[in-house]
Enzyme design. Structure first.
Site, mmCIF file in Angstrom:
data_model
loop_
_atom_site.group_PDB
_atom_site.id
_atom_site.type_symbol
_atom_site.label_atom_id
_atom_site.label_comp_id
_atom_site.label_asym_id
_atom_site.label_seq_id
_atom_site.Cartn_x
_atom_site.Cartn_y
_atom_site.Cartn_z
ATOM 1 N N CYS B 327 74.089 -11.795 -21.810
ATOM 2 C CA CYS B 327 73.697 -12.514 -20.755
ATOM 3 C C CYS B 327 73.218 -11.493 -19.785
ATOM 4 O O CYS B 327 72.349 -10.899 -20.084
ATOM 5 C CB CYS B 327 75.128 -13.390 -20.029
ATOM 6 S SG CYS B 327 76.336 -12.297 -19.978
ATOM 7 N N ASP B 332 80.728 -12.064 -18.931
ATOM 8 C CA ASP B 332 81.277 -13.285 -18.574
ATOM 9 C C ASP B 332 80.787 -14.260 -19.691
ATOM 10 O O ASP B 332 81.648 -14.458 -20.517
ATOM 11 C CB ASP B 332 80.652 -13.739 -17.188
ATOM 12 C CG ASP B 332 81.266 -12.759 -16.046
ATOM 13 O OD1 ASP B 332 82.567 -12.648 -15.993
ATOM 14 O OD2 ASP B 332 80.652 -12.564 -15.121
#
Lengths: 475, 649
Positions: B327, B332
């Site tokens: 990401c 996360d």
């Protein structure tokens, strides 16, 4: 074989709607329907047509109270065409008075006993709306009848399943509601529950939402919301909880009615009994409840359950009243998974048979039609005759059931009322993994019972051997 | 300490409030119960002082485990004092202030150390079949020299030399270079993870390209690698302006690039906030609730994460293609997606221990910033986001669809969520392995995994069977649109509203049955043994006697059927846990779990509350429980004025 017949019939049933949507809804054509030609492939052990007679049901109360009697005033269906021939009424009210009251209530549906709460002697009665009209007509016998159900010094509640507004509007058409001045011992509560086409539209929208093929999460939730189906569930359950609360917590008797007293009224009276009465959570008790509060009480199944969600023309009388009731029962079952003797499949089966069945149980709109005109008892088979065979019953029995004698209070918070996937998503998702889980659950419990039996046998054997031993050793 | 009221949506209670170094404790005055509510300071999310009323000054405490407590303190000044102290206590600035440093479950040093080795990641890589011909353990990150948010123990393709790794790390945000997250033994495909490349609009890095090449080569069965960017395309493009971005398919040979739009932590934080506002509504209508749920977008986000996990699991198991996931920083969304995919692929992660391993691997070791995300220490509120909460919910959503596939139950998930915020155990402290080592967490605190493992009986799913078909292999989710599969999790977000939960727990019931079954099995064995002994003795005695005993034995058999029917389950006798458990633990807002005393037993908060009689629901739906309250008291809210007047009259 039977299964195939059924499927073939469903197919024909659908075809007939395609070509002649109106034809089958008339009484004459009912006699052309499958139940009249269906011949059971099983041996009838117990004839379901005689399983739940009003006299037997009355006996359950009569041991606890002598304030009520069976009235045969409606034997020829002359007083009220939608009532059964035998009804339970206050002992102090004679048949003559009942006839007078019937003229003051919608459809002749004078107040009758729906449920007697043995714990405190409080009762649920139901009726049609009073025909007060715009000039505030009253009926002394009606007032007397209703008051006769109250104990000295006690008050009662009248739960009107319409909003105050709707009830007021009904006066213009000759209907109305009980004026507090004329019924000083009673307090009226308006608990609005939707009717007819509103419910039908709701069902159509819901089914459409469930079949929506888009990948959009938000659209699913808005469509679910826009269908209002769960709003109706919440409304109906709330009204039923309120009724149960009046009976059990406030110690007050209640009278429930809407307009005709054949739809929302029955939803509330029957759900209140599920909450209050452990017996109605058993298979037989629930069957008796449906027989009493829906079939004998004159819910017009023929009109309401003709075409379900996929009707192409707007059928004026079509409404998923009974399905909503079943959904509410499922909601309570979900919250109290160990307190019901039946499982979800039982409810689904009832839904299916209410709409399309080889049995005559849900045919006709009331007893006068089903009994006199259609002669269903002679010409068709009762659903209960089939369901109550041990082999069939086992499919509908909840393995988790532990008799629970308490009143069960469901939560009516939106968070507690999910969509009934077993009905509405049945054809849209595979239930394989859920079915496996159910099977696993049954296995766990069956194995436990099996062991219990084995242990009992061994204990007994051992005890015998040991006493024998003792006897042998003692001489 | 002072006299105050505590108001819950259902009922008010008079009591005394104690503030200790670690907990807020509210003790009810009612003499027979003296019920205590314990709240860890670290659980406190927000404290709100509301407008003073005639009765006093209301203080609203919202907890990170979704509990909400309203206190009414008679004196404004006292209220202010409590408010100020709580604000300070709820926002510790040093790790040493956290509860885990004072928490002592009375275990000796050895037990504590054993607790920390219960979950062993080197064992886990071994289980995956590593190291092997394609993958090796790299010591390139020894002493966190290359990447300080990565662990020291990392698996990389054999063909990736230290030079390639270091080069690649320089081309990746926070130097989080591609490493192995999961290796799928059956077909050599793997899930790798990294952060975004620092590609900007045109930058390239030879070593990074070689790194991806090495990952592809480590999977001989496939001639390309999926690169999955879990961000929405727009976000990734915006990052290019800052010199970051995503892989250009033209520069990397044999990759297939794919965006999967999972929103960033700020969107997720706001989404949860919105959903919790809906949960907090007093007597919401069905429309309020469904609208609010939709507007929060929460389930849409859950679905996005699941979709990403499903995509990767399919790529690995069905196509046999390795996947590189990233990401922005890769700690996360990447953690969410890798762990969901691993869970779908490998039944081991669906067991109790395997699930602990999964969190240990994809979250703790790979530097998910627990401290920042869950606000353990006072910090930037913009860093807080329910990232792991979403993963935990994904697991729950899967459990709902595959009820037999998981060894653990819902309670297990809820307690893990609770402890991620509680700071009672050291596992989730800090932002990286490096920080935890520096703090000597393992020497100074206890491990949650050991605690959960010790109480594993409470966390078992009775429907789980190791040989069940659902527990084998990959979980296959339908490809058809299935929005309706994702449901609101009231067991988590309304977990303290016991009245809203099903009043009888099927899980607890079945566990009790299974427990009894086990006892019966033991008894059966003992009985059979005894019987055999006696029969032997008799046989040896005289043949005549044994002949005599035959018919009587037989009669014993034939009546046995009746005897079963006559003894309809003495559950009350045999099954200590079921009937006795329910009423006693059914107290509605037994808020704080996990004080020291009830650490030994399991936490009571989830147990079946089958005391229906006392579970009277208020029809206004925020259900009062407690039969003690007459319906007329406050049930008027929801009804037409017509009736309310009467009921209160």
């Amino acid at each position: 074989m039977e299964e195939m017949c059924f499927q073939l019939w469903v197919f024909l049933f659908c075809l007939s709607f395609l070509f002649a949507p109106q034809a089958l809804s008339t009484l004459d054509s009912i006699t052309l329907m499958y139940p009249f030609f269906y011949r059971p492939m099983f041996e009838v052990i117990e004839d379901g047509w005689h399983s739940f007679l009003p006299e037997q049901e009355f006996e359950l109360y009569s041991s606890a109270t002598s304030e009520w009697r069976l009235s045969y005033v409606n034997t020829e269906f002359a007083v009220c065409p939608s009532y059964p021939p035998i009804v339970t009424v206050p002992k102090s009210i004679d048949d003559e008075a009942l006839r007078k009251v019937a003229t003051f209530r919608h459809g002749g549906r004078f107040p009758v006993l729906s449920y007697y709460h043995k714990k405190n002697g409080m009762v649920i009665m139901r009726s049609g709306q009073p025909l007060t009209g715009t000039n505030g007509r009253r009926c002394k016998e009606d007032e007397k009848l209703i008051n006769a159900t109250l104990r000295a010094g006690k008050r009662g509640y009248i739960i009107d399943t319409r909003s105050l507004n709707v009830a007021q509007q009904a006066r213009a058409k000759g209907g109305g509601f009980e004026q507090e001045a004329h019924y000083p011992q009673w307090r009226r509560i308006h608990k609005s529950i939707e009717r007819y086409h509103t419910l039908q539209e709701s069902l159509i929208k819901l089914v459409e939402a469930c079949n929506d093929q888009t990948h959009n999460m938000d659209r699913w939730l808005s469509k679910l919301e826009a269908s209002n189906w769960l709003t109706h569930i919440k409304e109906i359950l709330t009204a039923a909880c309120l009724a149960a609360q009046c009976i059990d917590r406030e110690g007050a008797s209640i009278l429930i009615h809407g307009t005709e007293g054949t739809d929302s009224t029955l939803q509330v009276t029957s759900l209140a009994q599920i909450i209050l009465e452990p017996r109605s959570r058993t298979i037989r008790g629930f069957e008796a409840l449906i027989e009493r509060e829906w079939l004998q009480a004159g819910h017009p199944f023929q009109q309401r359950c003709a075409q379900s969600a996929y009707c192409n023309t707007k059928q004026k009388w079509e409404a998923p009243v009974f399905l909503l009731f079943l959904d509410c029962v499922w909601q309570i079952l979900r919250q109290f998974p160990c307190s019901f003797e039946f499982n979800e499949n039982f409810l689904i089966m009832l839904f299916e048979h209410a709409y399309a069945s080889q049995f005559g149980t849900f045919l006709g709109n009331n007893e006068s039609e089903s009994r006199c005109k259609l002669k269903l008892q002679q010409k068709t088979m009762s659903l209960w005759s089939w369901v109550n065979q041990p082999g069939e019953l086992s499919k509908f029995t909840n393995p988790l059931f532990e008799a629970n004698n308490l009143v069960i209070w469901p939560s009516v918070a939106p968070q507690s009322l999910p969509l009934w996937e077993g009905i509405f998503l049945r054809w849209n998702r595979s239930s394989k993994y859920l079915d496996e889980a159910y099977e696993e659950m049954v296995n766990i419990i069956e194995y436990n019972k099996e062991l219990q039996a084995k242990v009992n046998i061994l204990r007994r054997q051992l005890a015998e051997l040991e006493t024998e031993d003792g006897m042998q050793e003692s001489p | 300490l002072e006299h105050i009221h505590r108001v819950s949506p259902k009922k008010a209670a008079l009591g005394t409030l104690y503030l200790t170094a670690t907990h807020v404790i509210f003790v009810e005055n009612s003499p027979d119960t003296r019920k205590e509510t314990w709240i860890l300071h670290s659980q406190i999310s927000t404290i709100e002082k509301q407008a003073t009323t005639a009765t006093g000054c209301p203080l609203l405490i919202r907890c990170k485990n979704f509990q909400i407590i309203q206190l009414i303190i008679p004196q404004e000044r006292d209220c202010h004092d409590v408010y100020i102290s709580l604000i300070r206590l709820a926002r510790p600035v040093k790790y040493e202030e956290l509860y885990c440093f004072s928490f002592n479950p009375m275990l000796d040093k050895e037990e504590r150390e054993q607790g920390w080795v219960l979950i062993d990641l080197s064992e886990e890589y071994k289980r995956m079949g590593l190291p092997n011909h394609y993958w090796q353990l790299s010591d390139v990150n020894r002493d966190y020299r290359v990447c300080d948010s990565y662990p020291t123990e990392l698996y990389v393709p054999r063909s990736a030399t230290a030079h390639i790794i270091v080069g690649s790390s320089k081309f990746r945000s926070r130097r989080r270079f591609p490493v192995l997250s999961y290796y799928y033994k059956d077909n050599h495909a793997s899930i790798c993870r990294s952060s975004q490349p620092l590609s900007g609009f045109s930058a390239r890095c030879l070593e990074d390209e070689q790194m991806l090449q090495a990952i592809r080569k480590a999977n001989p069965g496939s001639d390309f690698v999926y690169v999955v960017d879990t961000r929405p395309k727009l976000n990734a493009m915006a990052n290019r302006a800052a010199g970051k971005g995503y892989e250009n398919e033209d520069n990397y040979s044999n990759i297939k690039f794919q965006f999967i739009g999972i929103e960033n932590i700020h969107v997720m934080r706001n989404s949860l906030q919105k959903m919790l506002e809906v949960c907090e509504l007093k007597s919401p209508s069905m429309s309020d609730f469904l609208w609010g749920l939709e507007n929060s977008g929460w389930l849409r986000h859950i679905k996005a994460i699941m979709d990403a996990g499903i995509f990767i699991a399919k790529a690995v198991s069905e196509e046999g293609v390795s996947v590189l996931v990233h990401c922005s920083d890769g700690w996360d969304r990447t953690a969410q997606v890798c762990s969901v995919a691993s869970l779908l692929l490998d039944p081991h992660y669906r067991t109790l221990k395997g699930f602990m391993v999964l969190i240990e691997k994809d979250w703790i070791s790979f530097g998910h910033k627990f401290n920042h995300r869950y606000g353990n220490l006072d910090g930037d509120p913009k860093e807080i986001s329910p990232v792991i909460d979403q993963f935990i919910e994904c697991v729950w959503q899967l459990m709902e669809q595959f009820p037999c596939a998981f060894e653990f139950n819902e309670r297990f998930l809820i307690h893990i969520q609770h402890h991620i915020y509680s700071c009672q155990f050291g596992n989730f402290l800090c932002n990286s392995q490096k920080e935890r080592r520096e703090l000597k967490i393992q020497e100074r605190t206890y491990s949650l995994w050991a605690h959960l493992w010790k109480n594993r009986a409470d966390y078992l799913n009775p429907l789980f069977r190791a040989d069940h078909s659902q527990t084998q292999g990959t979980l296959h989710l339908p490809t058809a649109p299935c929005n309706f599969m994702y449901k609101f999790w009231s067991g988590m977000y309304n977990r303290f509203e016991k009245g809203m939960q099903p009043r009888q727990s099927v899980t607890d019931y079945l566990m009790a049955v299974k427990e009894e079954t086990q006892q019966l099995e033991e008894e059966l064995e003992a009985l059979e043994e005894r019987l055999e002994k006696i029969q032997k003795v008799q046989l040896n005695c005289t043949k005549v006697k044994s002949k005599q005993s035959e018919p009587s034995k037989h009669s014993g058999f034939s009546t046995s059927d009746n005897s079963i029917a006559n003894t309809p389950q003495d559950y009350s006798g045999n099954m200590k846990s079921f009937p006795s458990r329910s009423p006693s633990q059914g107290d509605e807002d037994s808020a704080l779990i996990l004080t020291q005393d009830n650490l030994k037993s399991s936490d009571p908060d989830l147990s079946a509350n089958s005391d229906q009689e006392s579970g009277v629901e208020d029809l206004s739906c925020r259900s009062p429980s407690g039969g003690e309250h007459a319906p007329s008291e406050d049930s008027g809210k929801d009804r037409d004025s017509d009736e309310a007047v009467f009921l209160t009259a």
